[in-house]
Design a protein around this motif. Structure first.
Motif, PDB file in Angstrom:
ATOM      1  N   PHE A   1       0.519  -1.146  -0.495  1.00  0.00           N
ATOM      2  CA  PHE A   1       0.664  -0.268   0.311  1.00  0.00           C
ATOM      3  C   PHE A   1       0.833   0.891  -0.057  1.00  0.00           C
ATOM      4  CE2 PHE A   1      -1.950   3.179   2.669  1.00  0.00           C
ATOM      5  CZ  PHE A   1      -3.516   4.170   2.096  1.00  0.00           C
ATOM      6  N   ASN A   2       0.933   1.884  -0.978  1.00  0.00           N
ATOM      7  CA  ASN A   2       1.635   3.528  -0.805  1.00  0.00           C
ATOM      8  C   ASN A   2       0.023   4.704  -1.541  1.00  0.00           C
ATOM      9  OD1 ASN A   2       2.834   5.664  -3.185  1.00  0.00           O
ATOM     10  ND2 ASN A   2       4.405   3.995  -1.679  1.00  0.00           N
ATOM     11  N   ARG A   3       0.928   5.767  -0.328  1.00  0.00           N
ATOM     12  CA  ARG A   3      -0.135   6.578  -0.472  1.00  0.00           C
ATOM     13  C   ARG A   3       1.295   7.702  -0.337  1.00  0.00           C
ATOM     14  NH1 ARG A   3      -5.437   8.997  -0.096  1.00  0.00           N
ATOM     15  NH2 ARG A   3      -5.175  11.532   0.907  1.00  0.00           N
ATOM     16  N   GLN A   4       1.006   8.960  -1.512  1.00  0.00           N
ATOM     17  CA  GLN A   4       1.833   9.822  -1.743  1.00  0.00           C
ATOM     18  C   GLN A   4       1.394  11.300  -1.526  1.00  0.00           C
ATOM     19  OE1 GLN A   4       5.241   9.997  -4.006  1.00  0.00           O
ATOM     20  NE2 GLN A   4       5.556   8.182  -4.428  1.00  0.00           N
ATOM     21  N   GLU A   5       1.855  12.896  -1.041  1.00  0.00           N
ATOM     22  CA  GLU A   5       0.950  13.574  -0.971  1.00  0.00           C
ATOM     23  C   GLU A   5       1.463  14.826  -1.319  1.00  0.00           C
ATOM     24  OE1 GLU A   5      -1.219  14.038   2.261  1.00  0.00           O
ATOM     25  OE2 GLU A   5      -2.217  12.622   2.856  1.00  0.00           O
ATOM     26  N   LEU A   6       0.908  15.476  -1.858  1.00  0.00           N
ATOM     27  CA  LEU A   6       2.138  16.882  -2.076  1.00  0.00           C
ATOM     28  C   LEU A   6       1.370  18.254  -2.205  1.00  0.00           C
ATOM     29  CD1 LEU A   6       4.129  18.175  -3.642  1.00  0.00           C
ATOM     30  CD2 LEU A   6       3.307  18.133  -5.588  1.00  0.00           C
ATOM     31  N   LYS A   7       1.843  18.553  -0.949  1.00  0.00           N
ATOM     32  CA  LYS A   7       0.768  20.129  -1.186  1.00  0.00           C
ATOM     33  C   LYS A   7       1.451  21.277  -1.360  1.00  0.00           C
ATOM     34  CE  LYS A   7      -1.540  23.191   2.756  1.00  0.00           C
ATOM     35  NZ  LYS A   7      -1.517  23.311   4.193  1.00  0.00           N
ATOM     36  N   TYR A   8       0.980  22.344  -1.771  1.00  0.00           N
ATOM     37  CA  TYR A   8       2.401  23.291  -2.823  1.00  0.00           C
ATOM     38  C   TYR A   8       1.384  24.080  -2.920  1.00  0.00           C
ATOM     39  CZ  TYR A   8      -0.149  22.293  -7.670  1.00  0.00           C
ATOM     40  OH  TYR A   8      -1.031  22.788  -7.868  1.00  0.00           O
ATOM     41  N   CYS A   9       2.505  25.460  -3.363  1.00  0.00           N
ATOM     42  CA  CYS A   9       2.216  27.076  -2.846  1.00  0.00           C
ATOM     43  C   CYS A   9       3.865  27.514  -3.738  1.00  0.00           C
ATOM     44  CB  CYS A   9       1.673  27.661  -1.298  1.00  0.00           C
ATOM     45  SG  CYS A   9       0.975  29.138  -2.371  1.00  0.00           S
ATOM     46  N   THR A  10       3.682  27.958  -4.715  1.00  0.00           N
ATOM     47  CA  THR A  10       4.156  28.221  -5.646  1.00  0.00           C
ATOM     48  C   THR A  10       3.528  29.881  -6.943  1.00  0.00           C
ATOM     49  OG1 THR A  10       6.426  27.810  -7.311  1.00  0.00           O
ATOM     50  CG2 THR A  10       4.210  26.347  -7.506  1.00  0.00           C
ATOM     51  N   SER A  11       5.137  30.731  -7.021  1.00  0.00           N
ATOM     52  CA  SER A  11       4.272  31.776  -7.748  1.00  0.00           C
ATOM     53  C   SER A  11       6.031  31.634  -8.101  1.00  0.00           C
ATOM     54  CB  SER A  11       4.618  32.843  -6.662  1.00  0.00           C
ATOM     55  OG  SER A  11       5.255  32.980  -5.670  1.00  0.00           O
ATOM     56  N   SER A  12       5.957  33.525  -8.741  1.00  0.00           N
ATOM     57  CA  SER A  12       6.675  33.538  -9.719  1.00  0.00           C
ATOM     58  C   SER A  12       5.993  35.113 -10.049  1.00  0.00           C
ATOM     59  CB  SER A  12       7.187  33.087 -11.133  1.00  0.00           C
ATOM     60  OG  SER A  12       8.151  33.842 -11.713  1.00  0.00           O
ATOM     61  N   VAL A  13       7.010  35.908 -10.046  1.00  0.00           N
ATOM     62  CA  VAL A  13       7.208  37.457 -10.761  1.00  0.00           C
ATOM     63  C   VAL A  13       7.799  38.091 -11.941  1.00  0.00           C
ATOM     64  CG1 VAL A  13       6.468  39.532  -9.935  1.00  0.00           C
ATOM     65  CG2 VAL A  13       5.948  38.160  -8.469  1.00  0.00           C
ATOM     66  N   THR A  14       7.863  38.416 -13.293  1.00  0.00           N
ATOM     67  CA  THR A  14       8.513  38.871 -13.979  1.00  0.00           C
ATOM     68  C   THR A  14       8.520  40.515 -13.913  1.00  0.00           C
ATOM     69  OG1 THR A  14       8.292  36.472 -15.146  1.00  0.00           O
ATOM     70  CG2 THR A  14       8.897  38.460 -16.346  1.00  0.00           C
ATOM     71  N   ASP A  15       9.434  40.584 -13.943  1.00  0.00           N
ATOM     72  CA  ASP A  15       9.710  42.444 -13.867  1.00  0.00           C
ATOM     73  C   ASP A  15       9.693  42.580 -15.368  1.00  0.00           C
ATOM     74  OD1 ASP A  15       9.247  41.930 -11.351  1.00  0.00           O
ATOM     75  OD2 ASP A  15      11.876  42.686 -10.641  1.00  0.00           O
ATOM     76  N   ALA A  16       9.108  43.486 -16.106  1.00  0.00           N
ATOM     77  CA  ALA A  16       9.082  43.725 -17.242  1.00  0.00           C
ATOM     78  C   ALA A  16       9.254  44.514 -18.106  1.00  0.00           C
ATOM     79  CB  ALA A  16       7.827  43.208 -18.621  1.00  0.00           C
ATOM     80  N   MET A  17      10.111  45.642 -18.792  1.00  0.00           N
ATOM     81  CA  MET A  17      10.056  46.832 -19.195  1.00  0.00           C
ATOM     82  C   MET A  17       8.941  46.908 -20.433  1.00  0.00           C
ATOM     83  SD  MET A  17      11.281  48.244 -17.114  1.00  0.00           S
ATOM     84  CE  MET A  17      11.818  50.359 -17.479  1.00  0.00           C
ATOM     85  N   ILE A  18       8.346  47.347 -20.638  1.00  0.00           N
ATOM     86  CA  ILE A  18       7.101  47.594 -21.475  1.00  0.00           C
ATOM     87  C   ILE A  18       7.792  48.943 -21.890  1.00  0.00           C
ATOM     88  CG2 ILE A  18       4.781  47.442 -22.216  1.00  0.00           C
ATOM     89  CD1 ILE A  18       6.351  44.929 -22.019  1.00  0.00           C
ATOM     90  N   LYS A  19       8.167  49.583 -23.399  1.00  0.00           N
ATOM     91  CA  LYS A  19       7.928  50.509 -24.554  1.00  0.00           C
ATOM     92  C   LYS A  19       6.241  50.980 -24.525  1.00  0.00           C
ATOM     93  CE  LYS A  19      10.581  53.120 -27.529  1.00  0.00           C
ATOM     94  NZ  LYS A  19      11.763  52.882 -28.310  1.00  0.00           N
ATOM     95  N   VAL A  20       6.217  52.259 -24.317  1.00  0.00           N
ATOM     96  CA  VAL A  20       4.197  52.806 -24.368  1.00  0.00           C
ATOM     97  C   VAL A  20       4.870  54.019 -24.965  1.00  0.00           C
ATOM     98  CG1 VAL A  20       2.353  53.584 -23.731  1.00  0.00           C
ATOM     99  CG2 VAL A  20       3.479  51.499 -22.828  1.00  0.00           C
ATOM    100  N   LEU A  21       4.540  53.965 -26.279  1.00  0.00           N
ATOM    101  CA  LEU A  21       4.792  55.436 -27.304  1.00  0.00           C
ATOM    102  C   LEU A  21       6.482  55.158 -27.220  1.00  0.00           C
ATOM    103  CD1 LEU A  21       2.298  57.284 -26.826  1.00  0.00           C
ATOM    104  CD2 LEU A  21       2.148  56.325 -28.616  1.00  0.00           C
ATOM    105  N   THR A  22       6.792  56.497 -26.265  1.00  0.00           N
ATOM    106  CA  THR A  22       8.557  56.648 -26.493  1.00  0.00           C
ATOM    107  C   THR A  22       9.160  56.665 -25.203  1.00  0.00           C
ATOM    108  OG1 THR A  22       8.281  59.140 -25.974  1.00  0.00           O
ATOM    109  CG2 THR A  22       8.599  58.630 -28.435  1.00  0.00           C
TER     110      THR A  22
END
Length: 361
Positions: free
Chosen positions: A27-48
């Protein structure tokens, strides 16, 4: 959590003929409790004007896998021969290292497909049930089930007190369902993952010979104090040679990675009184490192040596490994984490030598 209950019984059917049967519940039971996140910093050119923007993605869930298996085995033994059959099992589970690859792929896709929204301001990626189901499917892998059959024997020839020869041999066949294979993450190669790659078969044979050749029938006695006493032997040559061949197949005539097709070992040594010298050789290959069979290490050999002096309470050994300093690849993989697909390989250990001192009290 893993729970196993097993039973094994042996029966004498006739003289020199016996049978063994066994059964195991797993008998085998595996559990996974996860909370993962990511934030990407980007530079967006709007007009000039360049504007900083953040793209955020978060996953959080509780998962589990449960399996129940009944695994039989049976064997027959007649004198020095045996034959056996057994069902094998490796539990499924979760690839928690996959999240970096999942988040990277998602963020890159969002930057391409939702650029107009990002120009308006920061965004947070929402995940519905279908997105979570896709993640669960990517990080999970199923159990591996196999049937293994083996035949072999063990025979000894000669006078064991002076000269002898021991012969061991075996042949095997294995059929695997849902083979588990460790590979790099699929998109960008951030971390490793276990995945099921289909069914596989393997077969092979192994031969092992080891012997002792006595060079004198005389008996030697220690002239040292008793605390230096150790077992004394007449001069003799001790040798060993073994060879194994394994043929594997999966995915339309591809070879299963990480399993060497040929494995060879040989050694010869001279022992006298408390002293011994030995020369040894090992060989392995061809070994494939990926499921496409594009990366491989050819067959190679390495030499080693050892000299030992044993005085009972103290034992000194001078040893050397990889005398010819040949460094094969011990692992290799491809990854696109740096922006382009590259091959990375780990070299084996270089020439090494050292001294071991063992004390007995």
């Amino acid at each position: 959590m893993n729970l196993g209950i097993f039973h094994e019984s042996s029966f004498n059917i006739a003289k020199d003929f016996s049978a063994t049967i066994g059964l195991r519940y797993d008998f085998n039971r595996q559990e996974l409790k996860y909370c993962t996140s990511s934030v990407t910093d980007a530079m967006i050119k709007v007009l000039t004007t360049e504007m900083p923007r953040n793209v955020t993605s978060t996953y959080s869930d509780n998962l589990h896998k449960t399996s129940n298996m009944i695994l039989p085995k049976a064997s027959l033994k007649f004198k020095d021969w045996y034959i056996s059959a057994a069902e094998g099992y490796r539990a499924g589970g979760f690839n928690f290292q996959m999240f970096s690859d999942i988040l990277q792929a998602e963020l890159m896709q969002t930057m391409q497909n939702r650029l107009s929204e990002i120009r308006q301001g920061d965004i947070t990626i929402e995940h519905d049930a279908a997105a979570y189901a896709q993640v669960t499917d990517r990080i999970g892998y199923d159990p591996e089930i196999s049937w293994n059959f083996e035949f072999g024997g063990n025979h000894t020839f000669g006078n064991g007190s002076r000269s002898s020869l021991n012969l061991r041999y075996s042949a095997f066949y294995s059929k695997v369902k849902d083979l588990q294979l460790s590979v790099m993450a699929t998109e960008y190669g951030y971390g490793r993952m276990m995945k099921n790659v289909g069914n596989s078969t393997s077969c092979g044979a192994e031969l092992n010979l080891d012997g002792v050749v006595s060079l004198s029938g005389k008996t030697y006695r220690s002239t040292l104090p008793s605390y230096f006493d150790t077992q004394l032997v007449s001069p003799r040559i001790v040798w060993n040679a073994s060879y194994a061949y394994t043929h594997t197949k999966f995915l339309e005539d591809k070879r299963v990675p990480y399993i060497p097709a040929h494995t060879a070992n040989a050694s010869i040594g001279y022992e006298w009184n408390r002293y011994s010298v030995q020369l040894n050789m090992t060989g392995r290959g061809k070994i494939y490192w990926d499921e496409e069979n594009t990366l491989a290490q050819p067959f190679y050999t390495q030499l080693g040596a050892r000299a030992t002096a044993d005085f009972g309470i103290v034992k000194a050994s001078l040893w050397a490994r990889n005398i010819l300093n040949y460094r094969p690849s011990t692992f290799a993989f491809t990854s696109a984490a740096a922006g382009q697909t590259m091959v990375f390989a780990q070299k084996g250990e270089p020439f090494m030598m050292g001294v071991n001192l063992d004390f007995k009290f």
